[in-house]
Design an enzyme around this catalytic site. Structure first.
Site, PDB file in Angstrom:
ATOM      1  N   ASP A  12      27.886  12.814-139.098  1.00  0.00           N
ATOM      2  CA  ASP A  12      28.420  11.499-138.726  1.00  0.00           C
ATOM      3  C   ASP A  12      29.114  11.597-137.366  1.00  0.00           C
ATOM      4  O   ASP A  12      30.325  11.386-137.273  1.00  0.00           O
ATOM      5  CB  ASP A  12      29.399  10.983-139.812  1.00  0.00           C
ATOM      6  CG  ASP A  12      30.570  11.928-140.068  1.00  0.00           C
ATOM      7  OD1 ASP A  12      30.428  13.151-139.822  1.00  0.00           O
ATOM      8  OD2 ASP A  12      31.636  11.456-140.509  1.00  0.00           O
ATOM      9  N   HIS A 249      36.816  22.209-138.070  1.00  0.00           N
ATOM     10  CA  HIS A 249      36.086  21.558-139.164  1.00  0.00           C
ATOM     11  C   HIS A 249      34.564  21.823-139.167  1.00  0.00           C
ATOM     12  O   HIS A 249      34.116  22.821-139.707  1.00  0.00           O
ATOM     13  CB  HIS A 249      36.320  20.047-139.152  1.00  0.00           C
ATOM     14  CG  HIS A 249      37.730  19.636-139.472  1.00  0.00           C
ATOM     15  ND1 HIS A 249      38.485  20.197-140.469  1.00  0.00           N
ATOM     16  CD2 HIS A 249      38.531  18.692-138.891  1.00  0.00           C
ATOM     17  CE1 HIS A 249      39.680  19.621-140.520  1.00  0.00           C
ATOM     18  NE2 HIS A 249      39.740  18.709-139.570  1.00  0.00           N
TER      19      HIS A 249
END
Ligand code: BDR
Ligand code: CA
Length: 339
Positions: A12, A249
């Site tokens: 995303d 991340h």
């Protein structure tokens, strides 16, 4: 020559998603077979546009990009987090150059299924957004867990506090019902969650060094985006502010793929709280106890969760990979480095 890791990247984008994409494209052992996009950091249309843009910018406009789910499976959608990734997902780029690569017309789920059927047992799914595309692919092809080599996902947390609530990480919280289906599907799965991603702080200076070495609009774009992202994280966490940095991340999911020796994992049965105050919490049954609470029986398959990481080694492999000559030097024709 075939590279050892054939990957579909479900994403995303998203600043750390962009960082992860460029790590994958730069790494000599990874072949990105396709980029499947989902809502999350931005709406899915923007996620798809960003995946097209980032891959074209890096001279990889031939990689198929698909558009996937636009909303969570059951819960109501939340507004994308513009303060973290920018309204455009890439730190509010001041301008974009034009490219003519176009979306693959298939849905992200259909693409995953088609590729898995064509290359049974070969493909690793690296998923770094909400998990709706994987859940949709499982509905299209229930044998998918047997066709996929492995799933590595960035999301969730076991012991580390969450980042959208005291117990929930953003990707899982964005679509908890899909996440619970994915954890329970019975494939080989490793969760790379906040337990490890919060240990790896990447300073903006690293991306400035990479941009200076590579001198390319792809690395300039990444630097711009990371700078915005680091402003957010530095505003939130004093120990991150000391280096003007951000958490790694999503790129940690790829570093787990290439360097699993940097991580310590635990196995257990993972479930997701789908509603209530704990919505999005990932709960790992770490000990084989027969709990009276339903939902933890032996039908829940075992997965792995990363619990410890060698942060310095991760930073070094990221730097080494992105500093190596993986881009054609100079900007693609007619385009400026300036953003
Ligand atoms: C995850 O949420 C998104 O903001 C990031 O891209 C990452 O996938 C971290 O919680
Ligand atoms: Ca992401």
């Amino acid at each position: 020559m075939t590279r050892p890791f054939q990957v579909i990247y479900d994403t995303d984008p998203g600043v750390d998603d962009a960082m992860a994409l460029y790590y994958a494209l730069a790494h000599p052992d990874i072949e990105v077979l396709g980029i499947t996009t989902t809502f999350g950091n931005v709406r899915v249309e923007q996620a798809a546009a960003n995946a097209l843009y980032l891959s074209a910018l890096a001279g990889q406009g031939h990689i198929p990009v698909t558009q996937g789910v636009a909303t969570p499976l059951h819960k109501a959608s939340e507004a994308p987090p513009a303060s973290i990734h920018g309204a455009d997902g890439l730190g509010n780029l001041p301008n974009r150059v034009a490219f003519d690569n176009r979306l693959d017309p298939r849905s992200s789920a259909q693409f995953i299924v088609d590729m898995a059927r064509a290359r049974p047992g070969k493909i690793t799914l690296v998923a770094v957004g909400p998990l709706g595309n994987l859940a949709a692919a499982l509905r299209l092809e229930p044998r998918l867990p047997q066709l996929i080599r492995k799933v590595i996902l960035m999301g969730g947390t076991v012991l580390e506090p969450g980042n959208v609530s005291p117990v929930a990480e953003a990707n899982i919280w964005n679509d908890p019902h899909s996440a619970d289906l994915v954890f329970g599907a019975g494939w080989k799965l490793t969760m790379v969650g906040l337990d490890v991603t919060h240990q790896v702080i990447l300073p903006v200076a690293l991306f400035r060094k990479i941009a200076a070495q590579q001198r390319h609009c792809a690395t300039d774009t990444l630097l711009h985006a990371v700078n915005f992202y680091a402003d957010f994280y530095s505003g939130l966490y004093p120990h991150v502010a000391t280096v003007h940095g951000c958490f790694g991340h999503d790129v940690l999911a790829f570093i787990y793929l290439t360097n699993p020796e940097f991580f310590v994992c635990e196995s257990g049965r993972m479930r997701v709280a789908v509603d209530g105050l704990a919505q999005g919490q990932t709960m790992l049954r770490r000990k084989p106890i027969n709990y009276p609470q339903a939902g933890w029986d032996d039908n829940v398959p075992e997965v792995h969760a990363c619990m410890e990481v060698q942060a310095e080694a991760c930073k070094q492999v990221l730097e080494h990979t992105l500093m190596a000559p993986w881009l054609n030097t100079g900007a693609p024709s007619g385009q400026s480095h300036e953003l």
